[in-house]
Scaffold this motif. Structure first.
Motif, PDB file in Angstrom:
ATOM      1  N   UNK A 113       0.825  -1.208   0.000  1.00 21.37           N
ATOM      2  CA  UNK A 113       0.000   0.000   0.000  1.00 21.37           C
ATOM      3  C   UNK A 113       0.862   1.261   0.000  1.00 21.37           C
ATOM      4  N   UNK A 114       1.973   1.242   0.729  1.00 23.78           N
ATOM      5  CA  UNK A 114       2.883   2.391   0.762  1.00 23.78           C
ATOM      6  C   UNK A 114       3.520   2.621  -0.607  1.00 23.78           C
ATOM      7  N   UNK A 115       3.933   1.540  -1.259  1.00 28.39           N
ATOM      8  CA  UNK A 115       4.538   1.668  -2.586  1.00 28.39           C
ATOM      9  C   UNK A 115       3.522   2.216  -3.581  1.00 28.39           C
ATOM     10  N   UNK A 116       2.288   1.764  -3.469  1.00 30.05           N
ATOM     11  CA  UNK A 116       1.236   2.263  -4.363  1.00 30.05           C
ATOM     12  C   UNK A 116       1.029   3.769  -4.177  1.00 30.05           C
ATOM     13  N   UNK A 117       0.971   4.222  -2.930  1.00 31.68           N
ATOM     14  CA  UNK A 117       0.811   5.654  -2.658  1.00 31.68           C
ATOM     15  C   UNK A 117       2.024   6.446  -3.131  1.00 31.68           C
ATOM     16  N   UNK A 118       3.220   5.877  -2.926  1.00 32.07           N
ATOM     17  CA  UNK A 118       4.445   6.560  -3.343  1.00 32.07           C
ATOM     18  C   UNK A 118       4.483   6.755  -4.852  1.00 32.07           C
ATOM     19  N   UNK A 119       4.092   5.715  -5.588  1.00 35.49           N
ATOM     20  CA  UNK A 119       4.080   5.826  -7.054  1.00 35.49           C
ATOM     21  C   UNK A 119       3.059   6.852  -7.506  1.00 35.49           C
ATOM     22  N   UNK A 120       1.878   6.854  -6.872  1.00 31.63           N
ATOM     23  CA  UNK A 120       0.825   7.795  -7.242  1.00 31.63           C
ATOM     24  C   UNK A 120       1.247   9.241  -6.968  1.00 31.63           C
ATOM     25  N   UNK A 121       2.072   9.434  -5.936  1.00 35.94           N
ATOM     26  CA  UNK A 121       2.532  10.776  -5.576  1.00 35.94           C
ATOM     27  C   UNK A 121       3.767  11.209  -6.370  1.00 35.94           C
ATOM     28  N   UNK A 226      -3.626   6.907  16.400  1.00 36.97           N
ATOM     29  CA  UNK A 226      -2.737   6.888  15.241  1.00 36.97           C
ATOM     30  C   UNK A 226      -3.438   6.234  14.060  1.00 36.97           C
ATOM     31  N   UNK A 227      -2.854   6.431  12.869  1.00 35.00           N
ATOM     32  CA  UNK A 227      -3.385   5.834  11.651  1.00 35.00           C
ATOM     33  C   UNK A 227      -2.534   4.640  11.237  1.00 35.00           C
ATOM     34  N   UNK A 228      -3.099   3.766  10.427  1.00 26.34           N
ATOM     35  CA  UNK A 228      -2.312   2.727   9.777  1.00 26.34           C
ATOM     36  C   UNK A 228      -1.158   3.384   9.032  1.00 26.34           C
ATOM     37  N   UNK A 229       0.019   2.754   9.030  1.00 19.88           N
ATOM     38  CA  UNK A 229       1.204   3.392   8.470  1.00 19.88           C
ATOM     39  C   UNK A 229       1.030   3.713   6.983  1.00 19.88           C
ATOM     40  N   UNK A 230       0.326   2.869   6.245  1.00 16.01           N
ATOM     41  CA  UNK A 230       0.147   3.147   4.822  1.00 16.01           C
ATOM     42  C   UNK A 230      -0.771   4.350   4.603  1.00 16.01           C
ATOM     43  N   UNK A 231      -1.759   4.507   5.467  1.00 15.91           N
ATOM     44  CA  UNK A 231      -2.646   5.669   5.375  1.00 15.91           C
ATOM     45  C   UNK A 231      -1.879   6.938   5.720  1.00 15.91           C
ATOM     46  N   UNK A 232      -1.105   6.889   6.815  1.00 18.42           N
ATOM     47  CA  UNK A 232      -0.306   8.044   7.219  1.00 18.42           C
ATOM     48  C   UNK A 232       0.708   8.415   6.147  1.00 18.42           C
ATOM     49  N   UNK A 233       1.328   7.407   5.531  1.00 17.39           N
ATOM     50  CA  UNK A 233       2.294   7.676   4.461  1.00 17.39           C
ATOM     51  C   UNK A 233       1.622   8.397   3.303  1.00 17.39           C
ATOM     52  N   UNK A 234       0.397   7.977   2.964  1.00 23.71           N
ATOM     53  CA  UNK A 234      -0.336   8.631   1.890  1.00 23.71           C
ATOM     54  C   UNK A 234      -0.626  10.083   2.205  1.00 23.71           C
ATOM     55  N   UNK A 235      -0.995  10.367   3.450  1.00 23.90           N
ATOM     56  CA  UNK A 235      -1.277  11.746   3.847  1.00 23.90           C
ATOM     57  C   UNK A 235      -0.008  12.599   3.744  1.00 23.90           C
ATOM     58  N   UNK A 236       1.117  12.087   4.244  1.00 23.51           N
ATOM     59  CA  UNK A 236       2.390  12.820   4.182  1.00 23.51           C
ATOM     60  C   UNK A 236       2.796  13.065   2.726  1.00 23.51           C
ATOM     61  N   UNK A 237       2.725  12.036   1.914  1.00 22.26           N
ATOM     62  CA  UNK A 237       3.138  12.157   0.515  1.00 22.26           C
ATOM     63  C   UNK A 237       2.298  13.186  -0.228  1.00 22.26           C
ATOM     64  N   UNK A 238       0.998  13.138  -0.037  1.00 22.80           N
ATOM     65  CA  UNK A 238       0.144  14.026  -0.823  1.00 22.80           C
ATOM     66  C   UNK A 238       0.074  15.435  -0.249  1.00 22.80           C
ATOM     67  N   UNK A 239       0.510  15.634   0.985  1.00 21.83           N
ATOM     68  CA  UNK A 239       0.714  17.003   1.451  1.00 21.83           C
ATOM     69  C   UNK A 239       1.888  17.619   0.701  1.00 21.83           C
ATOM     70  N   UNK A 240       2.936  16.822   0.459  1.00 23.48           N
ATOM     71  CA  UNK A 240       4.053  17.305  -0.357  1.00 23.48           C
ATOM     72  C   UNK A 240       3.597  17.608  -1.777  1.00 23.48           C
ATOM     73  N   UNK A 241       2.775  16.735  -2.343  1.00 22.40           N
ATOM     74  CA  UNK A 241       2.234  16.965  -3.685  1.00 22.40           C
ATOM     75  C   UNK A 241       1.414  18.251  -3.721  1.00 22.40           C
ATOM     76  N   UNK A 242       0.564  18.461  -2.716  1.00 21.36           N
ATOM     77  CA  UNK A 242      -0.266  19.659  -2.652  1.00 21.36           C
ATOM     78  C   UNK A 242       0.574  20.925  -2.628  1.00 21.36           C
ATOM     79  N   UNK A 243       1.612  20.917  -1.772  1.00 19.01           N
ATOM     80  CA  UNK A 243       2.457  22.108  -1.679  1.00 19.01           C
ATOM     81  C   UNK A 243       3.203  22.377  -2.978  1.00 19.01           C
ATOM     82  N   UNK A 244       3.616  21.335  -3.664  1.00 19.17           N
ATOM     83  CA  UNK A 244       4.406  21.499  -4.889  1.00 19.17           C
ATOM     84  C   UNK A 244       3.541  21.920  -6.086  1.00 19.17           C
ATOM     85  N   UNK A 245       2.237  21.670  -5.980  1.00 15.13           N
ATOM     86  CA  UNK A 245       1.367  22.036  -7.099  1.00 15.13           C
ATOM     87  C   UNK A 245       0.772  23.433  -6.936  1.00 15.13           C
TER      88      UNK A 245
END
Length: 245
Positions: A113-121, A226-245
């Motif tokens: 799940x983390x790899x999937x979120x990382x690729x999407x981001x 706390x959140x599941x690690x894959x969910x938390x990773x997705x939130x962190x990754x897409x906050x970076x995406x949001x800021x960069x866009x």
């Protein structure tokens, strides 16, 4: 003869046929399935002249643990990446690097799940220590839905040393920690960053925590701590995406 691996599930097999068809030795397909999604897989395999075997559900069930969705690819191992390759990726990247680091994530479902979120981001790579980490097995690949054949999964001998080397290359390291004073949304993630997620329950290891430039938390409004690690990773990754866009 090279060691072979099984990759199963429509998304995973389709992604493999698109990204690295030369790896596929043969396809084993449920003989009673004729829908359009499977036909797309078969069309790609036939174009690459890949051998196709029609098999019963029982035969496919014996090959893998999990929902194969009627298709299993027998394939040679994918490309492996070294620590030096990671540093070369950072140096050659035309955009600010975005790296996901997993410290002690041992569940292959969470890894996938983390790899999937990382690729999407649009992450450059997913990094983890060689010890006490989930392997990129068929289960992780299935959950990643093809992302494992796109984003490099790099295991390193000494994670603390790797983080220091990334810092020397200009990458800022942010660790996820529930006790952090700074919220994720207060962090500047527009430059080159590595986002470090710890194991569920125990969180970041001490040395990993000490080698982070900053610690950040997710504001939690509910009663769950706390959140599941894959969910938390997705939130962190897409906050970076949001800021960069």
């Amino acid at each position: 003869m090279a060691k072979q691996e099984t990759i199963f599930g429509l998304h995973s097999v389709l992604a493999l046929l698109k990204s690295a068809p030369q790896r596929v030795v043969e396809l084993r397909v449920l003989k009673d399935r004729q829908d359009k999604r499977l036909q797309q897989v078969l069309k790609l395999a036939q174009a690459e002249q890949i051998r196709i075997q029609l098999q019963s559900r029982a035969s496919l069930d014996k090959l893998v643990e999990g929902n194969h969705q009627g298709v299993v690819a027998i394939a040679t191992p994918g490309q492996s990446f070294t620590e030096d390759a990671l540093y070369a990726m950072v140096e050659s990247s035309t955009a600010p690097a975005l790296i996901l680091v997993l410290d002690g994530v041992t569940d292959p479902h969470n890894l996938g799940a983390c790899i999937r979120s990382a690729e999407a981001a649009g992450a450059l790579a997913v990094v983890a220590p060689k010890d006490n980490s989930a392997s990129l097995n068929s289960t992780a690949r299935k959950i990643a839905s093809g992302a494992a054949d796109v984003v490099p999964y790099i295991t390193v001998t000494n994670l603390s040393r790797t983080l220091k080397q990334l810092q020397e290359l200009g990458v800022w390291v942010y660790g996820a920690a529930g006790e952090a004073e700074q919220a994720l949304y207060e962090c500047d993630l527009k430059g080159p960053v590595a986002l470090v997620m710890g194991a569920e329950g125990s969180g970041l290891r001490r040395l990993t925590r000490e080698n982070c430039d900053y610690l950040a938390k997710l504001p939690m409004a509910g009663s769950v701590s706390s959140l599941n690690v894959s969910v938390a990773a997705g939130v962190f990754l897409f906050e970076a995406v949001r800021q960069r866009s």
